[in-house]
Design an enzyme around this catalytic site. Structure first.
Site, PDB file in Angstrom:
ATOM      1  N   ASP A 118       0.860  -1.462  -0.214  1.00 17.69           N
ATOM      2  CA  ASP A 118      -0.015  -0.087  -0.731  1.00 17.69           C
ATOM      3  C   ASP A 118       1.310   1.298   0.125  1.00 17.69           C
ATOM      4  O   ASP A 118       0.375   1.964   0.050  1.00 17.69           O
ATOM      5  CB  ASP A 118      -0.439  -0.097   1.074  1.00 17.69           C
ATOM      6  N   LYS A 176       0.206  -8.787  -1.694  1.00 21.42           N
ATOM      7  CA  LYS A 176      -1.515  -8.009  -1.596  1.00 21.42           C
ATOM      8  C   LYS A 176      -1.609  -6.544  -2.463  1.00 21.42           C
ATOM      9  O   LYS A 176      -0.834  -5.458  -2.147  1.00 21.42           O
ATOM     10  CB  LYS A 176      -2.029  -7.742   0.061  1.00 21.42           C
ATOM     11  N   ASP A 235      -6.575  -7.895  -4.390  1.00 21.17           N
ATOM     12  CA  ASP A 235      -7.529  -7.622  -3.116  1.00 21.17           C
ATOM     13  C   ASP A 235      -8.408  -5.764  -3.500  1.00 21.17           C
ATOM     14  O   ASP A 235      -8.581  -5.030  -3.062  1.00 21.17           O
ATOM     15  CB  ASP A 235      -6.773  -6.975  -2.490  1.00 21.17           C
ATOM     16  N   LYS A 281     -12.061  -5.847  -3.957  1.00 26.90           N
ATOM     17  CA  LYS A 281     -13.252  -6.192  -3.074  1.00 26.90           C
ATOM     18  C   LYS A 281     -14.185  -5.916  -4.297  1.00 26.90           C
ATOM     19  O   LYS A 281     -14.569  -4.917  -4.040  1.00 26.90           O
ATOM     20  CB  LYS A 281     -13.038  -5.199  -2.096  1.00 26.90           C
ATOM     21  N   ASP A 333     -20.976  -5.027  -8.651  1.00 23.85           N
ATOM     22  CA  ASP A 333     -21.308  -4.309  -9.329  1.00 23.85           C
ATOM     23  C   ASP A 333     -21.998  -5.771  -9.205  1.00 23.85           C
ATOM     24  O   ASP A 333     -22.533  -6.661  -8.767  1.00 23.85           O
ATOM     25  CB  ASP A 333     -20.615  -4.754 -10.202  1.00 23.85           C
ATOM     26  N   THR A 375     -12.856  -4.685   8.482  1.00 28.21           N
ATOM     27  CA  THR A 375     -12.601  -3.936   9.912  1.00 28.21           C
ATOM     28  C   THR A 375     -11.899  -2.476  10.115  1.00 28.21           C
ATOM     29  O   THR A 375     -11.698  -2.197  11.427  1.00 28.21           O
ATOM     30  CB  THR A 375     -10.917  -4.507  10.333  1.00 28.21           C
ATOM     31  N   ARG A 389       0.867  -1.207   6.777  1.00 23.16           N
ATOM     32  CA  ARG A 389       1.548  -0.101   8.025  1.00 23.16           C
ATOM     33  C   ARG A 389       2.953  -0.912   8.424  1.00 23.16           C
ATOM     34  O   ARG A 389       4.455  -0.373   9.449  1.00 23.16           O
ATOM     35  CB  ARG A 389       0.688   0.635   8.667  1.00 23.16           C
TER      36      ARG A 389
HETATM   37  O1  C5P Z   1      -2.353  -1.384   7.140  1.00 22.43           O
HETATM   38  P1  C5P Z   1      -3.402  -2.464   7.566  1.00 22.43           P
HETATM   39  O2  C5P Z   1      -2.281  -2.879   8.384  1.00 22.43           O
HETATM   40  O3  C5P Z   1      -4.168  -1.480   8.329  1.00 22.43           O
HETATM   41  O4  C5P Z   1      -3.575  -2.729   6.042  1.00 22.43           O
HETATM   42  C1  C5P Z   1      -4.700  -3.279   6.295  1.00 22.43           C
HETATM   43  C2  C5P Z   1      -4.619  -3.763   4.487  1.00 22.43           C
HETATM   44  O5  C5P Z   1      -5.611  -4.366   4.592  1.00 22.43           O
HETATM   45  C3  C5P Z   1      -5.275  -3.008   3.598  1.00 22.43           C
HETATM   46  O6  C5P Z   1      -4.341  -3.061   2.680  1.00 22.43           O
HETATM   47  C4  C5P Z   1      -6.226  -2.792   4.005  1.00 22.43           C
HETATM   48  O7  C5P Z   1      -7.088  -2.036   2.538  1.00 22.43           O
HETATM   49  C5  C5P Z   1      -6.737  -3.946   3.747  1.00 22.43           C
HETATM   50  N1  C5P Z   1      -8.092  -4.527   4.377  1.00 22.43           N
HETATM   51  C6  C5P Z   1      -8.801  -4.115   5.585  1.00 22.43           C
HETATM   52  N2  C5P Z   1      -9.978  -4.767   6.039  1.00 22.43           N
HETATM   53  C7  C5P Z   1     -10.816  -4.919   4.992  1.00 22.43           C
HETATM   54  C8  C5P Z   1     -10.326  -5.865   3.733  1.00 22.43           C
HETATM   55  C9  C5P Z   1      -9.079  -5.062   3.950  1.00 22.43           C
HETATM   56  O8  C5P Z   1      -8.096  -3.342   6.551  1.00 22.43           O
HETATM   57  N3  C5P Z   1     -12.289  -5.852   6.084  1.00 22.43           N
END
Ligand code: C5P
Length: 234
Positions: free
Chosen positions: A8, A31, A59, A61, A64, A118, A208
């Site tokens: 990311d 990812k 990922d 998601k 549609d 989440t 992160r």
């Molecule tokens: O930086 P962090 O560990 O919070 O990143 C979580 C990753 O998981 C991000 O790429 C976010 O888009 C993805 N994600 C999420 N919750 C979801 C699905 C995907 O945080 N339900």
């Protein structure tokens, strides 16, 4: 339990440098999310493959109408990736046709459906679905299972409940992981690695806490060791 590293970062260059530093861990899932896919396109996947034999988790998601989702899945199959996400709220017809399509493909990607993000807590989920988190997540998980989807994206707080109600073979992938108490950011339902393991999560996603670490390679090494430790492998 497998580790997925979220790519990311701010630029393609940063993501590729991160992967270069991780190439000895070539059984990692990496990812590729919306940000990098929109910016760097599908050719980015080939650049990842040139670095090491990482498994690629796209990922996107998808959400549609069924026809558009199925056509998009056709294009995704051509990319030869290993795992992809759709939204469970896209409904029974879309998920059924996608699962049927994938069942006819050789070496299909794992397909997972997002239950509730989440970043949602009880109150902002209620605002949208008029339901409690647990009930909503379980409803989406059951629907995905009935449609033949391989598993769901959920938080560690729901993973065990899903396994208990549906079965251990139905996969769970859990983002919102803070392995060693790192800052939570926008995530609301976070867990550490032991909690993820205890929740029977099959895949953890970490972004992160890895790419913002002073030494991302060291962070990955610690996480992989911690996974082994909690799995009683060391
Ligand atoms: O930086 P962090 O560990 O919070 O990143 C979580 C990753 O998981 C991000 O790429 C976010 O888009 C993805 N994600 C999420 N919750 C979801 C699905 C995907 O945080 N339900």
């Amino acid at each position: 339990m497998k580790l997925c590293v979220a790519l990311d970062m701010d630029s393609k260059h940063d993501n590729l440098s991160l992967l270069e530093s991780l190439k000895e861990y070539d059984d990692l899932y990496v990812k590729v999310g919306l940000r990098s896919f929109i910016r760097d396109g599908y050719l980015f996947l080939d650049e990842i493959r040139k670095i090491a034999n990482f498994k690629i988790f796209l990922d996107l998601k998808l959400y549609d109408i069924p026809n558009t989702m199925c056509d998009s899945i056709d294009e995704i199959i051509k990319l030869g990736i290993d795992m992809v996400t759709i939204h469970a709220s896209s409904g029974r017809e879309a998920m059924n046709s996608i699962a049927t399509k994938l069942s006819k493909v050789q070496n299909p990607p794992i397909i997972l459906a997002v239950t509730a993000l989440t970043s949602f807590d009880d109150s902002n989920l209620f605002e949208i679905y008029n339901d409690s988190l647990e009930s909503c997540v379980l409803k989406f998980a059951k629907l995905s299972y009935e449609c033949g989807i391989n598993g769901v994206v959920c938080s560690c707080f729901e993973s065990k409940m899903i396994k208990t109600n549906i079965g251990n073979d139905f996969l769970t992938l859990t983002p919102g992981i803070r392995p060693f108490g790192e800052s939570v950011g926008d995530q609301k339902r976070v867990a550490n690695i032991k909690e993820a393991f205890d929740s029977k999560s099959d895949f953890i996603v970490v972004g992160r806490p890895i790419y913002k670490a002073q030494n991302p390679k060291e962070a990955v090494k610690r996480i992989l060791n911690e996974i082994k430790r909690v799995s009683n492998e060391i």
